[in-house]
Design an enzyme around this catalytic site. Sequence first.
Site, mmCIF file in Angstrom:
data_model
loop_
_atom_site.group_PDB
_atom_site.id
_atom_site.type_symbol
_atom_site.label_atom_id
_atom_site.label_comp_id
_atom_site.label_asym_id
_atom_site.label_seq_id
_atom_site.Cartn_x
_atom_site.Cartn_y
_atom_site.Cartn_z
ATOM 1 N N ASN A 65 63.942 -68.283 17.829
ATOM 2 C CA ASN A 65 65.352 -68.619 17.570
ATOM 3 C C ASN A 65 66.010 -67.523 16.759
ATOM 4 O OD1 ASN A 65 63.655 -69.642 15.484
ATOM 5 N ND2 ASN A 65 65.227 -71.053 14.789
ATOM 6 N N CYS A 76 68.433 -70.820 20.584
ATOM 7 C CA CYS A 76 67.089 -71.392 20.466
ATOM 8 C C CYS A 76 66.050 -70.437 21.057
ATOM 9 C CB CYS A 76 66.998 -72.705 21.239
ATOM 10 S SG CYS A 76 67.980 -74.041 20.559
ATOM 11 N N GLU A 78 63.687 -71.063 23.096
ATOM 12 C CA GLU A 78 63.437 -71.285 24.530
ATOM 13 C C GLU A 78 64.418 -70.506 25.390
ATOM 14 O OE1 GLU A 78 63.646 -73.501 22.109
ATOM 15 O OE2 GLU A 78 62.415 -75.277 22.500
ATOM 16 N N CYS A 118 68.594 -76.602 25.907
ATOM 17 C CA CYS A 118 67.435 -75.895 26.458
ATOM 18 C C CYS A 118 66.840 -76.650 27.642
ATOM 19 C CB CYS A 118 66.394 -75.662 25.371
ATOM 20 S SG CYS A 118 66.928 -74.410 24.176
HETATM 21 N N1 THU Z 1 65.600 -74.629 17.724
HETATM 22 C C1 THU Z 1 64.897 -73.949 18.674
HETATM 23 O O1 THU Z 1 64.835 -72.718 18.680
HETATM 24 N N2 THU Z 1 64.244 -74.677 19.614
HETATM 25 C C2 THU Z 1 64.165 -76.043 19.633
HETATM 26 O O2 THU Z 1 63.507 -76.602 20.501
HETATM 27 C C3 THU Z 1 64.851 -76.815 18.590
HETATM 28 C C4 THU Z 1 65.740 -76.055 17.683
HETATM 29 C C5 THU Z 1 66.246 -73.841 16.665
HETATM 30 C C6 THU Z 1 67.752 -73.819 16.684
HETATM 31 C C7 THU Z 1 68.070 -73.533 15.230
HETATM 32 O O3 THU Z 1 67.990 -72.132 15.014
HETATM 33 C C8 THU Z 1 66.929 -74.188 14.472
HETATM 34 O O4 THU Z 1 65.893 -74.375 15.404
HETATM 35 C C9 THU Z 1 67.291 -75.521 13.846
HETATM 36 O O5 THU Z 1 67.886 -76.363 14.767
#
Ligand code: THU
Length: 164
Positions: A65, A76, A78, A118
């Site tokens: 992220n 995110c 993903e 995602c």
């Molecule tokens: N986040 C992800 O990268 N993947 C997920 O599946 C859930 C959330 C990140 C987004 C943000 O930078 C942090 O986690 C908190 O939500």
Amino acid sequence: MNAMNKEEYHFNYAVYDSIEALDPGDAALLAEARKVTAAAYAPYSRFNVGAVARLANGQTVAGTNQENASYPAGLCAERVLLSSAATLFPNMAIETMAISYHNMNGESDHPISPCGICRQSLAEYQERTKHPIRLLLSGMQGKIYVIENAGMLLPLSFGSADLR
Ligand code: THU
């Protein structure tokens, strides 16, 4: 006369107690996802997420992220991974994606699963490559959820066919 039907949706997933219970290929991928959480840029949430995918050509691609002072500009792990994979290896199917994380206290003893946006991106990636993406979900330790098809996380999804 029957003007109404009830439909049901089921999905199932496997639960493993720890990384040692996975087959060696999956264990290696999850270990990489746990390691790459260190590359997350998450100064605002302090919630580091790492994802690593094995593609059909055997290559692996990672994502973490990447946040921004303008919060909605953050991405995110993903979707960072999916964008990289599609750019580096156009139209290459993703076999398996492992996702791990830790929070601001360094805690992560249970799996997290991809956010709604995602899930939508995963569904379209599957559609364009005509191949299901298998998910390995886990924290830095503890249980692992294995979902055979990421599309199962988004029932009644909106997709390209709806635009035609
Ligand atoms: N986040 C992800 O990268 N993947 C997920 O599946 C859930 C959330 C990140 C987004 C943000 O930078 C942090 O986690 C908190 O939500």
